[in-house]
Design a protein around this motif. Structure first.
Motif, mmCIF file in Angstrom:
data_model
loop_
_atom_site.group_PDB
_atom_site.id
_atom_site.type_symbol
_atom_site.label_atom_id
_atom_site.label_comp_id
_atom_site.label_asym_id
_atom_site.label_seq_id
_atom_site.Cartn_x
_atom_site.Cartn_y
_atom_site.Cartn_z
ATOM 1 N N SER A 261 0.828 -1.198 0.000
ATOM 2 C CA SER A 261 0.000 0.000 0.000
ATOM 3 C C SER A 261 0.868 1.256 0.000
ATOM 4 C CB SER A 261 -0.933 -0.031 1.200
ATOM 5 O OG SER A 261 -1.876 1.011 1.102
ATOM 6 N N SER A 262 0.254 2.398 0.297
ATOM 7 C CA SER A 262 0.987 3.654 0.210
ATOM 8 C C SER A 262 0.663 4.570 1.393
ATOM 9 C CB SER A 262 0.641 4.359 -1.090
ATOM 10 O OG SER A 262 -0.680 4.813 -1.009
ATOM 11 N N ALA A 263 1.518 5.591 1.551
ATOM 12 C CA ALA A 263 1.418 6.498 2.707
ATOM 13 C C ALA A 263 0.079 7.235 2.749
ATOM 14 C CB ALA A 263 2.565 7.500 2.654
ATOM 15 N N LEU A 264 -0.414 7.694 1.588
ATOM 16 C CA LEU A 264 -1.647 8.483 1.596
ATOM 17 C C LEU A 264 -2.857 7.617 1.936
ATOM 18 C CD1 LEU A 264 -1.240 10.996 -1.384
ATOM 19 C CD2 LEU A 264 -0.444 11.162 0.964
ATOM 20 N N ILE A 265 -2.831 6.364 1.473
ATOM 21 C CA ILE A 265 -3.913 5.439 1.844
ATOM 22 C C ILE A 265 -3.825 5.192 3.357
ATOM 23 C CG2 ILE A 265 -4.724 3.038 1.589
ATOM 24 C CD1 ILE A 265 -4.006 3.274 -1.408
ATOM 25 N N GLY A 266 -2.592 5.098 3.862
ATOM 26 C CA GLY A 266 -2.376 4.951 5.305
ATOM 27 C C GLY A 266 -2.954 6.130 6.069
#
Ligand SMILES: [Zn+2]
Ligand SMILES: [Zn+2]
Length: 441
Positions: A261-266
């Motif tokens: 996944s990715s930081a912005l989804i986090g």
């Protein structure tokens, strides 16, 4: 609880190259030239070091390994190449903390949890020095069936000089069920399945009134609320969430089913789950420190634009944080005194499932210590009463000859009424009237 990161990289170790170091120094020197940095001034020197992105250091190149210490218990999550560094640390008997843990002299014990067995999460294990000291012992927890087998396979004679069964420390495997709750000392540990090729599992650790979640190697394929609900619940109210931020959002759309996944989804998921600190983790081996700082800044900007308040941390070797929250008013307390063959217990706080085990143990101990079988429970300070509390009172009633409840707050009495158990208990206004009743029997 003390959480520490020993490896934050994903997929394969990625040490800094000589070129990277050269580049870091060049960038810093160029910046120094432009900003009239005077190397004779300590503050200026510090500013220059800070310029070497990630506060003068690097996120590090070792693959995943995290420790959480709760009281005397050492919990280790994953055995990527970072566990070799942890092993070196634990074998250094000059350090007072290490001496207490005892691994260097064959007296150490730890709990090792596996999220899954992809290389980057197990490859450091054969190089974990405390494993090769007789007398040390490890409880190993896993959810997949194949974990013991896979660990043995990576030490097959064709790929490693030492066989798995030649490890000197005592290893005890425990296969957990998905969602199984585990209690180690004061820590409660639960797990949840993550979407990842071959499945990975997240662990949630609760201790010291704080919550840490390790959720590496996870893809959130659908971001619809119905599909993220399970994760938002599992990460709920965490003081710190270790999150798989290997990809950019763009990559996570393009590289579907790769399991990351990715930081912005986090940021979105952490915001919905009321998470305090988001740790970007499982960095791509090709991502530079400068790029990691840019990802952090982008994530902070996004969080601000959403009106959220989450601290963003780049997962980095050597990162260490003490997670501890003051005990809330709803916590449960018992005070005790005994006189003339009667034990007086005063209860305060929330009397629910979190409190009943302590209440039962305390009662059993007081009855034994004072050799009595009459108990007066002062409930004045009980803020909330739940069914678990009532159940514990019903059990207490059968454990003693006489049990009196006194000074019941109105809301507590009402809950006993709602549970239709008022006739189970001898309820009095205060200690004095309870004593009169005891004496007249
Ligand atoms: Zn991985
Ligand atoms: Zn993986």
């Amino acid at each position: 609880m003390l959480l520490k990161i020993w490896g934050a990289r994903g997929s394969i170790p990625a040490p800094l190259k000589p070129d990277d170091i050269h580049q870091k120094i060049m960038t810093a020197l160029q910046w120094a030239g432009e900003h009239n940095i005077d190397l004779a001034v300590a503050l200026d020197k510090q500013r220059l070091i800070d310029k070497l992105s990630l506060s003068g250091g690097t996120a590090g190149g070792n693959t995943t390994c995290i420790t959480i210490e709760c009281g005397d218990d050492l919990l280790i999550f994953d055995a990527g190449s970072g566990i070799r560094e942890l092993g070196s640390y634990l074998m250094n008997g000059r350090n007072e903390h290490v001496r207490k843990l005892g691994f260097y002299r064959g007296k150490g014990h730890a709990h090792l949890f596996f999220t899954h067995t992809h290389w980057d999460h197990i490859q450091g294990l054969p190089f974990f020095a405390p494993l090769h000291v007789p007398g040390n012992s490890f409880d190993i927890y896993h959810i997949h069936d194949h974990v013991p087998d896979t660990l043995a396979k990576q030490m097959d004679a064709t790929v490693f000089p030492l066989r798995f069964d030649q490890i000197q420390a005592e290893l005890t495997f425990h296969q957990l069920k998905e969602g199984q709750l585990l209690k180690i000392g004061e820590a409660m540990i639960s797990n949840a399945e993550l979407k990842h090729p071959g499945k990975a599992y997240a662990y949630r650790v609760e201790a010291d009134n704080a919550i840490a979640v390790v959720a590496t190697d996870a893809e959130y394929k659908s971001l619809d609320n119905t599909d993220t609900l399970k994760y938002r619940n599992f990460y709920g109210n965490a003081d710190l969430l270790i999150f798989d931020a290997m990809f950019s959002v763009r990559e996570s759309f393009v590289k579907q089913d790769w399991g990351h996944s990715s930081a912005l989804i986090g940021a979105d998921i952490a915001g919905e789950a009321n998470v305090k600190r988001l740790v970007l983790f499982h960095h791509d081996p090709a991502t530079t420190d400068t790029e990691l700082m840019q990802i952090k800044q982008g994530t902070e900007e996004y969080i601000q634009s959403q009106g959220l308040n989450i601290e963003v941390i780049v997962g980095q070797e050597g990162f260490e944080i003490e997670l501890k929250n003051p005990t809330a008013m709803t916590d449960f307390h018992i005070t005790e005194w005994a006189k003339n063959g009667i034990v007086f217990l005063t209860l305060s706080g929330k009397f629910g499932g979190q409190a009943t085990e302590r209440f039962r143990k305390h009662l059993a101990r007081s009855l034994q210590t004072h050799q009595v079988n009459k108990v007066i429970l002062n409930m004045d300070g009980v803020s909330d009463m739940q069914m678990a509390g009532i159940q514990a009172l019903v059990d207490a009633r059968s454990a003693v000859m006489s049990l009196a409840l006194v000074k019941l707050p109105e809301n507590v009495y009402r809950v006993i009424e709602l549970s239709a158990t008022t006739d189970f208990f001898a309820i009095y206004e205060d200690e004095k009237s309870a004593l009169t009743a005891f004496n007249s029997h």
